[in-house]
Enzyme design. Structure first.
Site, short mmCIF file in Angstrom:
data_model
loop_
_atom_site.label_atom_id
_atom_site.label_comp_id
_atom_site.label_asym_id
_atom_site.label_seq_id
_atom_site.Cartn_x
_atom_site.Cartn_y
_atom_site.Cartn_z
N ARG A 164 0.88 -1.24 -0.04
CA ARG A 164 0.07 0.08 0.08
C ARG A 164 0.88 1.24 0.11
NH1 ARG A 164 -5.30 -0.51 1.62
NH2 ARG A 164 -5.75 1.43 0.87
N ARG A 213 -3.12 6.72 0.41
CA ARG A 213 -3.34 7.89 1.41
C ARG A 213 -2.31 8.65 1.86
NH1 ARG A 213 -8.22 4.68 3.36
NH2 ARG A 213 -6.64 3.21 3.34
N ARG A 271 -7.00 11.56 -5.94
CA ARG A 271 -8.07 10.89 -5.47
C ARG A 271 -9.34 11.55 -5.04
NH1 ARG A 271 -11.47 8.20 -3.83
NH2 ARG A 271 -11.31 6.40 -2.53
N ASP A 328 -6.38 -3.06 -7.11
CA ASP A 328 -7.01 -3.55 -6.09
C ASP A 328 -7.16 -5.07 -6.15
OD1 ASP A 328 -8.21 -2.94 -3.09
OD2 ASP A 328 -9.52 -4.45 -3.73
N TYR A 365 -14.44 -12.22 0.82
CA TYR A 365 -15.14 -11.00 0.33
C TYR A 365 -16.47 -11.50 -0.27
CZ TYR A 365 -11.66 -7.54 1.99
OH TYR A 365 -10.98 -6.89 2.59
O1 CP3 Z 1 0.33 0.25 -3.29
C1 CP3 Z 1 -0.06 -0.77 -3.17
O2 CP3 Z 1 0.05 -1.35 -2.38
C2 CP3 Z 1 -1.05 -1.08 -4.41
C3 CP3 Z 1 -2.21 -0.97 -4.20
C4 CP3 Z 1 -3.22 -1.72 -3.45
C5 CP3 Z 1 -4.42 -1.37 -3.13
N1 CP3 Z 1 -5.01 -2.57 -2.66
C6 CP3 Z 1 -5.12 -0.18 -3.52
C7 CP3 Z 1 -6.16 0.25 -2.64
C8 CP3 Z 1 -2.94 -3.15 -3.01
C9 CP3 Z 1 -1.75 -4.11 -3.34
C10 CP3 Z 1 -4.23 -3.73 -2.55
C11 CP3 Z 1 -4.52 -5.00 -2.08
C12 CP3 Z 1 -5.56 -5.19 -1.12
N2 CP3 Z 1 -6.90 -4.68 -1.31
C13 CP3 Z 1 -5.84 -6.27 -0.29
C14 CP3 Z 1 -4.50 -7.05 0.31
C15 CP3 Z 1 -3.65 -6.29 0.96
C16 CP3 Z 1 -4.11 -6.06 2.27
O3 CP3 Z 1 -4.16 -4.75 2.61
O4 CP3 Z 1 -4.14 -7.03 3.05
C17 CP3 Z 1 -6.87 -5.98 0.14
C18 CP3 Z 1 -7.55 -7.12 1.50
C19 CP3 Z 1 -7.67 -5.05 -0.32
C20 CP3 Z 1 -9.09 -4.98 -0.32
C21 CP3 Z 1 -9.28 -3.52 0.06
N3 CP3 Z 1 -9.27 -2.38 -0.72
C22 CP3 Z 1 -9.45 -2.80 1.41
C23 CP3 Z 1 -9.32 -3.50 2.73
C24 CP3 Z 1 -9.27 -1.71 1.33
C25 CP3 Z 1 -9.07 -0.58 2.47
C26 CP3 Z 1 -10.25 0.22 2.60
C27 CP3 Z 1 -10.01 1.72 3.36
O5 CP3 Z 1 -10.33 2.52 2.61
O6 CP3 Z 1 -9.29 1.74 4.33
C28 CP3 Z 1 -9.15 -1.34 0.04
C29 CP3 Z 1 -9.42 -0.11 -0.81
C30 CP3 Z 1 -8.06 0.51 -1.49
N4 CP3 Z 1 -7.14 -0.40 -2.12
C31 CP3 Z 1 -7.67 1.60 -1.46
C32 CP3 Z 1 -6.30 1.52 -2.07
C33 CP3 Z 1 -5.52 2.78 -2.59
C34 CP3 Z 1 -8.09 3.01 -0.54
C35 CP3 Z 1 -9.01 3.58 -1.72
C36 CP3 Z 1 -8.24 5.07 -1.62
O7 CP3 Z 1 -7.91 5.65 -0.61
O8 CP3 Z 1 -7.79 5.53 -2.68
#
Ligand code: CP3
Length: 358
Positions: free
Chosen positions: A26, A30, A39, A75, A152
Site C-alpha cells: 500500500r 493515502r 483521488r 485492488d 469477500y
Molecule cells: O500500493 C499498493 O500496495 C498497491 C495498491 C493496492 C491497493 N489494494 C489499492 C487500494 C494493493 C496491493 C491492494 C491490495 C488489497 N486490497 C488487499 C490485500 C492487501 C491487504 O491490505 O491486506 C486487500 C485485503 C484489499 C481490499 C481493500 N481495498 C481494503 C481492505 C481496502 C481499504 C479500505 C480503506 O479505505 O481503508 C481497499 C481499498 C483500497 N485499495 C485503497 C487503495 C489505495 C483505498 C482507496 C483510496 O484511499 O484510494
C-alpha cells in the site's frame, strides 16, 4: 542494467546484495498528498481505468521515497470486477459486494477471466510502467488469493469472524471447492497476463487466511495456492506468498511453491525464517503502527528487523501489512533511508550489510 540485476530480484533469489531492498504494501495511496490530490476527484476504479494516470500513481512512491520496487496500483478485487461481480470499494470499509455469493447458482455465475479483454487497462498500465521504470526498478504485479477473494464474495464485505465463509467451507464443501476452483482459474489467468505484460515479480495476497486453523488451511485452501504457484513456476519470475497472522500456517505455506514468504509482525522475523527454512527468501515485517511512533522507536524497530535478518541473503524489507492512512510521509521516508543506510555493506557503524553473514 536489466531488472534482474535489481536488489529486489536478487534478494528474492537469495543472492548476495549490497543492501537490503525495501518497498511497502500500500505504498501508493493515502499517505501521499500527491495521491490524495488525484483521488479527490476520482475513485480507485476510475484511476485504474486510466492507464497513464494509474501508472503515475504507481510511480509516486518510487519517485518520492526511493523504494526498491513499484507495485501496480490496483485492488485485489479487480479480477472480480473483470468477470462482472457487482462491487464497490467503499472509503474506510473496503470492498462491498452488492449480491454476496452463497448459493450454487451464484457460484456457477462466476465465469473465467480473459484479462486482455476483461481488464485491458491493467495490462496497458503495466506496459506504460515498464517503459517508465526503464529496467532499473522492478514492477510487482499481484492478485488476491482465492481464500481472501472468496471471503469477500461470501461475506459481502470485510469480516471479523468469517462465519459465513467457514459455514460454506464446512457445511457445503462441494460448493466451497467449486468456488475456490473458479477463483483459482481467475487468479492464474490474471497473474499470467500481468507477467506477459511485463510484471517482474508476482505477489499473492492472502490477507485474511490467518483466520484459519492449519487443518482448514491444508484441506480447504492450500491445494489452490499450490496450483497457482505451480502454474507460475514454469518461468523464473520471483513469486511472493503473503498473509497476515500466519505464524501457525508458515510451516505449511513454505511448501506451497513461492520462493519468498511474506510475514507479519506478530512473529519475530528470525523465528519465521527458521520455520520457512533458509532455502526460502523472506519479506517483512515491521509493524505498520510503528511508523506512527517516535523517530527513536522507528529507528529501534527497523534495526531490530534488520538484526533478525542477520545480513543473510534473501531478506526483502517491508511492513507486516500495508501502510496505514495515518502514517506521516516523513516516517515512511525515514524507514526507507534507515534500511538503505543500516543494511549497506561496510557502513560507518561497522555493521555488516545485507548478504554478509554474521
Ligand atoms: O500500493 C499498493 O500496495 C498497491 C495498491 C493496492 C491497493 N489494494 C489499492 C487500494 C494493493 C496491493 C491492494 C491490495 C488489497 N486490497 C488487499 C490485500 C492487501 C491487504 O491490505 O491486506 C486487500 C485485503 C484489499 C481490499 C481493500 N481495498 C481494503 C481492505 C481496502 C481499504 C479500505 C480503506 O479505505 O481503508 C481497499 C481499498 C483500497 N485499495 C485503497 C487503495 C489505495 C483505498 C482507496 C483510496 O484511499 O484510494
Amino acid at each position: 542494467m536489466s531488472v534482474s540485476d535489481s536488489l529486489l530480484i536478487r534478494a528474492a533469489r537469495r543472492e548476495t546484495v549490497e543492501r537490503t531492498p525495501v518497498w511497502f504494501m500500500r505504498q501508493a495511496g493515502r499517505v501521499l498528498p500527491e495521491y490524495r490530490a488525484i483521488r479527490k476527484d476520482l475513485t480507485l476504479m476510475e484511476i485504474a481505468r486510466r492507464p497513464e494516470l494509474c501508472a503515475e500513481v504507481t510511480l509516486q512512491p518510487v519517485q518520492r521515497f526511493g523504494v526498491d520496487a513499484a507495485i501496480l496500483f490496483a485492488d485485489i478485487m479487480h479480477p472480480l470486477v473483470g468477470v462482472g461481480v457487482d462491487l464497490e470499494i467503499v472509503d474506510a470499509v473496503g470492498p462491498v459486494i452488492r449480491r454476496p455469493v452463497r448459493s450454487g447458482s451464484e457460484v456457477n455465475a462466476l465465469r473465467p477471466l480473459t484479462a486482455e479483454i476483461d481488464l485491458p487497462f491493467v495490462l496497458d498500465t503495466i506496459r506504460i510502467l515498464k517503459k517508465e521504470l526503464g529496467g532499473k526498478i522492478p514492477l510487482i504485479g499481484f492478485a488476491g488469493a482465492p481464500f481472501t477473494l472468496a471471503s469477500y464474495l461470501i461475506e459481502g464485505k470485510a469480516s471479523r469472524d468469517f462465519v459465513k465463509t467457514k459455514t460454506m467451507m464446512h457445511s457445503a464443501p462441494e460448493l466451497w471447492h467449486d468456488l475456490m476452483d473458479r477463483l483459482t482459474d481467475i487468479v492464474i489467468s490474471y497473474l499470467m497476463a500481468q507477467r506477459s505484460a511485463g510484471a517482474d515479480v508476482l505477489q499473492l495476497f492472502d490477507s485474511w487466511v490467518g483466520c484459519l486453523s492449519p487443518t482448514d488451511y491444508a484441506t480447504n485452501v492450500e491445494p489452490y495456492c499450490k496450483r497457482i504457484f505451480e502454474a507460475l513456476n514454469a518461468s523464473d519470475t520471483p513469486l511472493i506468498h503473503f498473509g497476515v497472522n500466519t505464524a501457525t500456517l508458515l510451516s505449511l505455506m513454505k511448501d506451497d511453491g513461492a520462493g519468498v514468504i511474506g510475514v507479519d509482525w506478530r512473529i519475530p522475523l528470525d523465528d519465521a525464517w527458521d520455520i520457512i527454512g533458509h532455502d526460502k527468501a523472506i519479506q517483512g515485517n515491521l509493524d505498520p503502527a510503528i511508523l506512527c511512533c517516535s523517530a527513536e522507536a522507528i529507528e529501534r524497530e527497523v534495526r531490530d528487523v534488520l538484526r533478525r535478518a542477520g545480513g543473510r541473503p534473501g531478506h526483502i524489507f517491508n511492513l507486516g501489512h500495508g501502510l496505514l492512512p495515518d502514517i506521516p510521509v516523513d516516517a515512511v521516508q525515514r524507514v526507507v533511508d534507515l534500511v538503505h543506510e543500516v543494511s549497506t555493506v561496510g557502513t560507518a557503524d561497522g555493521s555488516l550489510g545485507a548478504g554478509a553473514r554474521r
